[in-house]
Design an enzyme around this catalytic site. Structure first.
Site, PDB file in Angstrom:
ATOM      1  N   THR A   4      33.452  45.393  45.473  1.00 17.42           N
ATOM      2  CA  THR A   4      34.324  45.099  46.623  1.00 17.42           C
ATOM      3  C   THR A   4      33.985  46.116  47.720  1.00 17.42           C
ATOM      4  OG1 THR A   4      36.090  46.362  45.511  1.00 17.42           O
ATOM      5  CG2 THR A   4      36.173  43.962  45.354  1.00 17.42           C
ATOM      6  N   LYS A  17      32.795  48.400  38.386  1.00 14.49           N
ATOM      7  CA  LYS A  17      33.089  48.453  39.803  1.00 14.49           C
ATOM      8  C   LYS A  17      34.408  49.183  39.982  1.00 14.49           C
ATOM      9  CE  LYS A  17      35.650  46.327  42.047  1.00 14.49           C
ATOM     10  NZ  LYS A  17      37.052  46.586  42.577  1.00 14.49           N
ATOM     11  N   THR A  27      42.316  49.371  39.897  1.00 10.62           N
ATOM     12  CA  THR A  27      41.386  48.380  40.419  1.00 10.62           C
ATOM     13  C   THR A  27      39.981  48.808  40.062  1.00 10.62           C
ATOM     14  OG1 THR A  27      42.818  47.653  42.162  1.00 10.62           O
ATOM     15  CG2 THR A  27      40.533  47.161  42.433  1.00 10.62           C
ATOM     16  N   GLU A  86      36.640  55.282  47.872  1.00 14.17           N
ATOM     17  CA  GLU A  86      36.548  54.828  49.261  1.00 14.17           C
ATOM     18  C   GLU A  86      36.537  56.019  50.220  1.00 14.17           C
ATOM     19  OE1 GLU A  86      38.673  50.470  48.834  1.00 14.17           O
ATOM     20  OE2 GLU A  86      39.902  52.223  49.259  1.00 14.17           O
ATOM     21  N   ASN A 143      41.080  51.382  54.325  1.00 20.32           N
ATOM     22  CA  ASN A 143      42.271  50.711  53.815  1.00 20.32           C
ATOM     23  C   ASN A 143      43.205  50.218  54.899  1.00 20.32           C
ATOM     24  OD1 ASN A 143      42.429  50.773  50.719  1.00 20.32           O
ATOM     25  ND2 ASN A 143      41.559  52.745  51.271  1.00 20.32           N
ATOM     26  N   THR A 173      40.844  42.676  56.962  1.00 19.26           N
ATOM     27  CA  THR A 173      40.223  42.179  58.188  1.00 19.26           C
ATOM     28  C   THR A 173      38.803  42.664  58.346  1.00 19.26           C
ATOM     29  OG1 THR A 173      41.141  44.064  59.414  1.00 19.26           O
ATOM     30  CG2 THR A 173      42.422  42.027  59.389  1.00 19.26           C
TER      31      THR A 173
END
Length: 418
Positions: free
Chosen positions: A168, A194, A205, A291, A413, A418
């Site tokens: 992702t 992942k 996640t 991230e 985040n 979007t």
């Protein structure tokens, strides 16, 4: 004092040839193949993948502890409950199929059925996994078309096709592979994972898939996975958030033709050590690829009263936003580490705590130590940072892994949908 488990690991290292396979993957174990395709669930890059075993495989799994388990997890649990055998895993990214009600469950079952039809196998031999945005329905027309395009192979390219399909916000693929000699046979364990954000297992996640050609019964495999998960995947954190979806899933097809593995087998410790190595490497790769992250943080806690308390303290430290931002800013602010230890609810004697940043002693004997701020700052600018805390109340130890917290984490985040 060395614990019994540590002695077993040391013995395994001394008596067996456990080899890391640098270019190994989920298809390196005998009888496994994979593929990944772009089904159109996102603008570019593969988004639908499969792992396939030539024969039904014994299996084990652990799942998120969220109250809102996503539809794919429910379907996978139902599949495993039938015979404790799996032969294929179908995975999509871009959409978590979570909090989608009866329609989401229906869609997950359809993914299972269509994958079973593709390989002409029993439907409950298929596990289903999804990752991505929560609360949106799957684009089943694209899923159906994508499944028809899957053509698994046992090549490096096929493994990478699958690995890219499950990502992702990840920046890199996560993979690990080890081999070990058991009963004169070469047993291989390969893994792909992942995970980048919303990582705070029990589980989070993250998806991890492990394949092995070892012959091992499902009960022994499940016990090993559960125990290993507590020391690896459940000791990583990126942002403290636990998600709805994810799991670790293992398939063991027995094609290495070793004698049946269990705790009584003389090669058990060797297999357990290799399995742990694969799991720990995948967990650390997930933590490092958090991230916006720029650094992997490892925290080792020693001198704890119990192993559980050592793990709790380590995870509190690596999960502290203040510690994570200090590491990002290359600021050796050991007071933030002390704070995290203090609210950990573990047994602590303030007078006996030592804190090290790499080899630099920051705090001991209940007072700060003189150290070079410049040297400490340079150490913190490395891409891997180690913090060691000695509690001085026992002889147990534990580790946890995480990453720094950066401006980019907020950017990623703030615009995730979007």
């Amino acid at each position: 004092m060395t614990t019994r488990e540590e002695k077993e690991v040391l013995q395994a290292k001394e008596t067996s040839a456990i080899t890391k396979i640098e270019n190994g993957s989920i298809v390196t174990p005998k009888g496994f193949s994979s593929d990944g395709v772009h089904a159109g669930l996102r603008y570019s890059r593969n988004d639908l993948g499969v792992i396939y075993s030539e024969v039904p495989a014994n299996c084990a799994a652990v799942y998120t502890q969220s109250h809102f388990q996503a539809a794919p997890l429910k379907v996978t649990q139902a599949s495993i409950a039938e015979e404790e055998l799996l032969q294929a895993i179908i995975v999509n990214s871009a959409n978590a199929n979570a909090c989608t009600g009866e329609q989401g469950l229906k869609d997950a079952y359809e993914m299972r059925e269509r994958t079973a039809d593709l390989f002409n196998i029993k439907s409950h031999y298929v596990a289903v996994a999804s990752t991505g945005v929560i609360g949106e329905f799957l684009k089943m027309d694209k899923i159906r078309s994508g499944i028809e395009q899957l053509k698994p192979h046992s090549t490096h390219e096929a493994a990478e096709a699958f690995q890219t399909a499950i990502l992702t916000t990840d920046l890199v693929m996560k993979t690990s592979c080890y081999q070990v000699e058991i009963d004169g046979k070469t047993v291989t364990i390969g893994g792909a994972a992942k995970g980048s954000g919303m990582i705070h297992p029990n589980m989070a996640t993250m998806l991890s898939f492990v394949t092995t050609d070892a012959k091992i019964d499902s009960a022994s495999l499940q016990a090993l996975l559960s125990k290993t998960t507590d020391k690896t995947y459940n000791q990583i954190t990126v942002d403290g958030d636990t998600s709805t979806n994810d799991m670790v899933l293992v398939m063991a097809n027995g094609l290495a033709e070793n004698e049946l593995l269990n705790e009584q087998h003389p090669g058990w410790n060797d297999f357990k050590t290799a399995f742990h190595k694969v799991s720990e490497e995948l967990a650390k790769q997930i933590a490092k690829d958090g991230e916006g992250a720029t650094k992997l943080i490892e925290v080792e806690v020693t001198g704890a009263k119990t192993k559980q308390e050592a793990n709790v303290v380590a995870k509190k430290i690596v999960g502290s936003s203040l510690v994570k931002t200090a590491v990002y800013g290359a600021d050796a602010n050991w007071g933030r580490i002390i704070c995290a230890v203090g609210y950990s609810e573990a047994q602590v004697e303030p007078e006996s705590i030592d804190i090290y940043l790499g080899d630099i002693c920051l705090f001991t004997d209940n007072r700060p130590q003189s150290f070079s701020e410049e040297v400490a700052s340079e150490y913190l600018k490395q891409d891997q940072v180690k913090i060691t805390v000695h509690l001085g109340v026992g002889e147990e130890k534990g580790k946890a892994w995480g990453c720094d917290l950066t401006y980019d984490y907020v950017k990623i985040n703030a615009s995730y949908r979007t």
